[in-house]
Every structure is written in C-alpha cells, then in structure tokens.
Design a protein around this motif. Structure first.
Motif, PDB file in Angstrom:
ATOM      1  N   VAL A  69      10.044   7.667   4.513  1.00  0.00           N
ATOM      2  CA  VAL A  69      10.312   8.839   5.458  1.00  0.00           C
ATOM      3  C   VAL A  69      11.290   8.312   6.590  1.00  0.00           C
ATOM      4  O   VAL A  69      12.251   8.995   6.983  1.00  0.00           O
ATOM      5  CB  VAL A  69       8.902   9.391   6.099  1.00  0.00           C
ATOM      6  CG1 VAL A  69       9.241  10.343   7.237  1.00  0.00           C
ATOM      7  CG2 VAL A  69       8.507  10.155   4.924  1.00  0.00           C
ATOM      8  N   VAL A  70      10.816   7.206   7.276  1.00  0.00           N
ATOM      9  CA  VAL A  70      11.597   6.491   8.329  1.00  0.00           C
ATOM     10  C   VAL A  70      13.078   6.529   7.737  1.00  0.00           C
ATOM     11  O   VAL A  70      14.085   6.654   8.413  1.00  0.00           O
ATOM     12  CB  VAL A  70      11.122   5.141   8.854  1.00  0.00           C
ATOM     13  CG1 VAL A  70      12.019   4.736   9.907  1.00  0.00           C
ATOM     14  CG2 VAL A  70       9.822   5.813   9.546  1.00  0.00           C
ATOM     15  N   ASN A  71      13.203   5.704   6.727  1.00  0.00           N
ATOM     16  CA  ASN A  71      14.565   5.265   6.237  1.00  0.00           C
ATOM     17  C   ASN A  71      15.256   6.657   6.026  1.00  0.00           C
ATOM     18  O   ASN A  71      16.861   6.757   5.932  1.00  0.00           O
ATOM     19  CB  ASN A  71      14.505   4.414   5.050  1.00  0.00           C
ATOM     20  CG  ASN A  71      14.047   3.136   5.416  1.00  0.00           C
ATOM     21  OD1 ASN A  71      14.180   2.546   6.576  1.00  0.00           O
ATOM     22  ND2 ASN A  71      13.349   2.239   4.580  1.00  0.00           N
ATOM     23  N   THR A  72      14.781   7.611   5.194  1.00  0.00           N
ATOM     24  CA  THR A  72      15.453   8.940   4.911  1.00  0.00           C
ATOM     25  C   THR A  72      15.967   9.633   6.153  1.00  0.00           C
ATOM     26  O   THR A  72      17.017   9.966   6.218  1.00  0.00           O
ATOM     27  CB  THR A  72      14.412   9.752   4.243  1.00  0.00           C
ATOM     28  OG1 THR A  72      13.954   9.175   2.981  1.00  0.00           O
ATOM     29  CG2 THR A  72      15.029  11.147   3.834  1.00  0.00           C
ATOM     30  N   ILE A  73      15.111   9.567   7.115  1.00  0.00           N
ATOM     31  CA  ILE A  73      15.452  10.250   8.459  1.00  0.00           C
ATOM     32  C   ILE A  73      16.787   9.404   8.833  1.00  0.00           C
ATOM     33  O   ILE A  73      17.718  10.166   9.373  1.00  0.00           O
ATOM     34  CB  ILE A  73      14.357  10.152   9.549  1.00  0.00           C
ATOM     35  CG1 ILE A  73      13.347  11.253   8.981  1.00  0.00           C
ATOM     36  CG2 ILE A  73      14.882  10.326  11.020  1.00  0.00           C
ATOM     37  CD1 ILE A  73      12.087  10.851  10.014  1.00  0.00           C
ATOM     38  N   ASN A  74      16.739   8.020   8.994  1.00  0.00           N
ATOM     39  CA  ASN A  74      18.053   7.302   9.261  1.00  0.00           C
ATOM     40  C   ASN A  74      19.278   7.642   8.563  1.00  0.00           C
ATOM     41  O   ASN A  74      20.243   7.944   8.930  1.00  0.00           O
ATOM     42  CB  ASN A  74      17.680   5.791   9.139  1.00  0.00           C
ATOM     43  CG  ASN A  74      16.697   5.378  10.208  1.00  0.00           C
ATOM     44  OD1 ASN A  74      16.358   6.083  11.181  1.00  0.00           O
ATOM     45  ND2 ASN A  74      16.011   4.243  10.025  1.00  0.00           N
ATOM     46  N   HIS A  75      18.830   7.757   7.155  1.00  0.00           N
ATOM     47  CA  HIS A  75      20.010   8.295   6.225  1.00  0.00           C
ATOM     48  C   HIS A  75      20.527   9.396   6.427  1.00  0.00           C
ATOM     49  O   HIS A  75      21.812   9.555   6.670  1.00  0.00           O
ATOM     50  CB  HIS A  75      19.318   7.980   4.717  1.00  0.00           C
ATOM     51  CG  HIS A  75      20.539   8.454   3.596  1.00  0.00           C
ATOM     52  ND1 HIS A  75      21.518   7.633   3.437  1.00  0.00           N
ATOM     53  CD2 HIS A  75      20.298   9.185   2.875  1.00  0.00           C
ATOM     54  CE1 HIS A  75      22.119   8.049   2.365  1.00  0.00           C
ATOM     55  NE2 HIS A  75      21.716   9.280   2.126  1.00  0.00           N
ATOM     56  N   GLU A 109       0.986  -1.231  -0.119  1.00  0.00           N
ATOM     57  CA  GLU A 109      -0.031   0.125   0.020  1.00  0.00           C
ATOM     58  C   GLU A 109       0.905   1.301   0.039  1.00  0.00           C
ATOM     59  O   GLU A 109       1.974   1.249   0.631  1.00  0.00           O
ATOM     60  CB  GLU A 109      -0.944   0.091   1.226  1.00  0.00           C
ATOM     61  CG  GLU A 109      -1.981  -0.956   1.343  1.00  0.00           C
ATOM     62  CD  GLU A 109      -3.121  -0.922   2.348  1.00  0.00           C
ATOM     63  OE1 GLU A 109      -2.780  -0.161   3.159  1.00  0.00           O
ATOM     64  OE2 GLU A 109      -3.833  -1.884   2.426  1.00  0.00           O
ATOM     65  N   THR A 110       0.460   2.305  -0.379  1.00  0.00           N
ATOM     66  CA  THR A 110       1.210   3.481  -0.919  1.00  0.00           C
ATOM     67  C   THR A 110       1.671   4.291   0.494  1.00  0.00           C
ATOM     68  O   THR A 110       2.541   4.567   0.730  1.00  0.00           O
ATOM     69  CB  THR A 110       0.461   4.745  -1.656  1.00  0.00           C
ATOM     70  OG1 THR A 110       0.004   3.950  -2.910  1.00  0.00           O
ATOM     71  CG2 THR A 110       1.164   5.840  -1.688  1.00  0.00           C
ATOM     72  N   ASP A 111       0.445   4.298   1.750  1.00  0.00           N
ATOM     73  CA  ASP A 111       0.765   4.651   2.796  1.00  0.00           C
ATOM     74  C   ASP A 111       2.056   4.235   3.514  1.00  0.00           C
ATOM     75  O   ASP A 111       2.634   4.793   3.890  1.00  0.00           O
ATOM     76  CB  ASP A 111      -0.369   4.411   3.635  1.00  0.00           C
ATOM     77  CG  ASP A 111      -1.340   5.635   3.530  1.00  0.00           C
ATOM     78  OD1 ASP A 111      -0.854   6.776   2.811  1.00  0.00           O
ATOM     79  OD2 ASP A 111      -2.524   5.669   4.233  1.00  0.00           O
ATOM     80  N   LYS A 112       2.266   2.575   3.388  1.00  0.00           N
ATOM     81  CA  LYS A 112       3.057   1.860   4.024  1.00  0.00           C
ATOM     82  C   LYS A 112       4.572   2.274   3.111  1.00  0.00           C
ATOM     83  O   LYS A 112       5.629   2.341   4.073  1.00  0.00           O
ATOM     84  CB  LYS A 112       3.002   0.444   4.076  1.00  0.00           C
ATOM     85  CG  LYS A 112       4.123  -0.309   4.834  1.00  0.00           C
ATOM     86  CD  LYS A 112       3.866  -1.680   4.883  1.00  0.00           C
ATOM     87  CE  LYS A 112       4.710  -2.488   5.754  1.00  0.00           C
ATOM     88  NZ  LYS A 112       6.050  -2.035   5.342  1.00  0.00           N
ATOM     89  N   ILE A 113       4.383   2.536   1.883  1.00  0.00           N
ATOM     90  CA  ILE A 113       5.607   2.791   1.150  1.00  0.00           C
ATOM     91  C   ILE A 113       6.286   3.998   1.753  1.00  0.00           C
ATOM     92  O   ILE A 113       7.258   4.217   1.868  1.00  0.00           O
ATOM     93  CB  ILE A 113       5.465   2.791  -0.300  1.00  0.00           C
ATOM     94  CG1 ILE A 113       5.077   1.359  -0.805  1.00  0.00           C
ATOM     95  CG2 ILE A 113       6.476   3.075  -1.054  1.00  0.00           C
ATOM     96  CD1 ILE A 113       4.698   1.110  -2.089  1.00  0.00           C
TER      97      ILE A 113
END
Length: 346
Positions: free
Chosen positions: A81-87, A72-76
C-alpha cells in the motif's frame, strides 16, 4: 506473489476507460488499469449533489520474492500500500508537470477508505486490510469543554506570538504526516519546528539579558549551526558540536538534520517509515534536552513553560471579547448562557 486492489481517487484523470500503464522496478512490477466511478458530493445532512465522475485505478503489484519470503502477510500488504501510494504520486507529479493538470494532487493513506479489499494471487476471498486503525480508536474520543478552551488559547497564541505557535504547528503537522505515511514531508516539518525552537531559545536567552529589538534582528541572521554550537552551548557550558557531542544533539544531527538536508539539497526522494520515526525520536530527545537546560537555568517556570510576556506581541488587537460575546448573544447567534472563554496565554 500477485496482490490486487482498487484505489478510488477523489478526482478524474484524463485517461480513457480500460487503458493500462505497466511499470517495472527492481523490487516490484506494477500494473494500473484506469476506469471511472461515480462519487457523490454531500452538500448538507439532507442533500446530496448529483454524482461526479472520478477515476478508480485497479492496481496489481507483483513484489519480488526477496521482499515477501518468510514475511507476515500484514507487513507485505502494508508495504504494498505504501509503495503503491508513492508510485501513484510520481505519476501524478508527472501529469502536473507535463499536462498542467493542477486539479490533481498527491494522495496519502488518509484518502483511502477505512478498509480495502486486497486479493492475494488467485484467492477468491479478499483480505480486508485496515488502512487507518487509529481512526477506529479516535472516533470514540470526545473533546471536552476544557480541551476546547485550550484550543482557543492556542488560537490566540498564533495571533500574539506566531513564532512560538509555529514550533508546535510544525511538530503536530509532522506527526500527522507520519500517520498519513508522508515521510519526506514529516522530516521537513520536524526540522522546521526544531529550527524555530532553536531561534526562540536564543532569543529567550538574549531577552533575559536585556537585549533590544535591534540585537534580536542581528541574532536572527546568525547561521543556525553557529547558534547551537557556539551561543547556546556557551550559555549552558555544554558541548553541542553536531558530529562529536555526547548529547542528544548528535542523534538529532544524524537521524533528522542530515536526512532533511539530503531531501532538500541532494534530491533524496525515498524515506522509510523506520527512518522517519527515528527522526521523531531524535527530535523529541534533543528538544527535551534543551528544555531541561533552560529549566535548570531558570529560563522556564516550574511547569516547564516560558513566560510569554517577555516576548513582544505580534499585534495588539484591542478587541473587547466580552462586548463581542454579548453582541452575539443579543443577535441570537450564540446561547445566552454560553460560558465566556477568556483567551489568555500564560
């Protein structure tokens, strides 16, 4: 799939406008373009300081198809967002280490606005992503006088019995970190809270048996694992072996304690939201289990609370609160009809 959005930082990075940084990982590719924007500084309700320059990062994320197919788009978008913050936080870590840019701090979801525009592939219309849905609900909540009085009582608890207060402080901090999706920090805070809770439990048992201050100091040096598996277990005649117990201690060991040790001792740097919330559930279960043992053995009162008078106070301030309140009223700092809150911990 290509997903693009902007991240407005509350500080400036030492990059020239337009410079790009491209990174590739097994799960996704990242393109970061750095520019500046003007951030207004608020002094009070009527005055805004001149704007200061901060960095805005135009982010493009290209996750591999394996992670987006039939999802689902929401989960993607949430994962992006979460992975970008970590990056970005890894980048900020590197800048602090290499360039000693101490004004740069790691960011969380709390640093994002309530909504961000995210563009998927070449769509011209953005997807409006809600970053903090809880903030929408919490803005409607009002703190009553009774709740404010309770907060004042907790502030007094911090002064009188910091070892009791810290259990709740780290627990509340962990839940706040979960909300901000700081999963590693949440795990560490949960385990810190539990270790203080266990030490307090051991001291409570000893104090009820008439232990003196010197005995408590010796007890504080006993290894954490031994306190649970031997001392608390024998007191309640239960088996609390970390790896084989059929109590909630086993879940806590596997889902919180071991993960915390992997972070602290083995350098684990990635924790999923699923693992973090499982750790919270394990914490709640084992703490409630031990609290039930205490209450069934009459260590707690009918409301499940401990009698704080059994613990030595951290200090005796000797403050006459009524005199202080009256002086503040006379100076016009507070209203004369203000209700006096008597901070007492029961």
């Amino acid at each position: 799939m290509k997903i693009s959005f902007d991240v407005h930082l509350p500080f400036v990075l030492p990059y020239e406008n337009g410079i790009k940084l491209v990174s590739a990982y097994p799960g996704a590719k990242y393109s970061l373009e750095f520019n500046t924007y003007d951030k207004a500084i608020i002094i009070n309700n009527e005055m805004i300081l001149e704007e200061k320059k901060c960095t805005v990062i135009s982010v493009i994320v290209m996750p591999i198809e394996e992670f987006t197919k039939d999802v689902e788009t929401d989960k993607i978008l949430r994962d992006v967002v979460v992975n970008t913050i970590n990056h970005l936080n890894v980048l900020f870590d590197a800048l602090r280490i290499d360039q000693e840019l101490n004004h740069i701090h790691n960011i969380t979801i709390a640093d994002f606005p309530m909504y961000i525009e995210m563009f998927i592939d070449e769509d011209e219309s953005p997807y409006l992503y809600i970053t903090k849905p809880q903030d929408i609900m919490s803005s409607e909540k009002k703190i009553s006088k009774e709740y404010l009085m309770k907060s004042g009582s907790l502030m007094k608890l911090r002064d009188d019995h910091p070892q009791i207060f810290l259990v709740e402080k780290f627990y509340a901090s962990a839940k706040s970190r979960l909300y901000r999706e700081q999963f590693i920090e949440a795990i560490i805070d949960l385990q810190t809270s539990f270790e203080i809770f266990i030490r307090n439990t051991h001291h409570l048992i000893l104090l009820k048996k008439g232990a003196k201050e010197e005995e408590l100091k010796i007890a504080s040096s006993i290894r954490f694992r031994k306190v649970i598996e031997k001392h608390i277990a024998s007191e309640f005649n239960v088996k609390l072996d970390f790896s084989t117990s059929d109590t909630p201690i086993k879940d806590w060991y596997n889902k919180l304690y071991r993960i915390r040790n992997e972070i602290v001792h083995e350098g684990r740097v990635e924790i999923s939201g699923y693992e973090a919330y499982e750790a919270l559930d394990a914490y709640d279960s084992v703490r409630n289990y031990i609290a039930d043992l205490l209450q069934n053995a009459d260590y707690l009162n009918d409301t499940g609370k401990v009698d704080l008078s059994i613990f030595k106070k951290n200090n005796e301030s000797g403050v006459d609160y009524e005199t202080v309140i009256n002086n503040l009223k006379e100076q016009g700092i507070i209203d004369k009809d203000l209700e006096f809150i008597n901070f007492k911990n029961k």
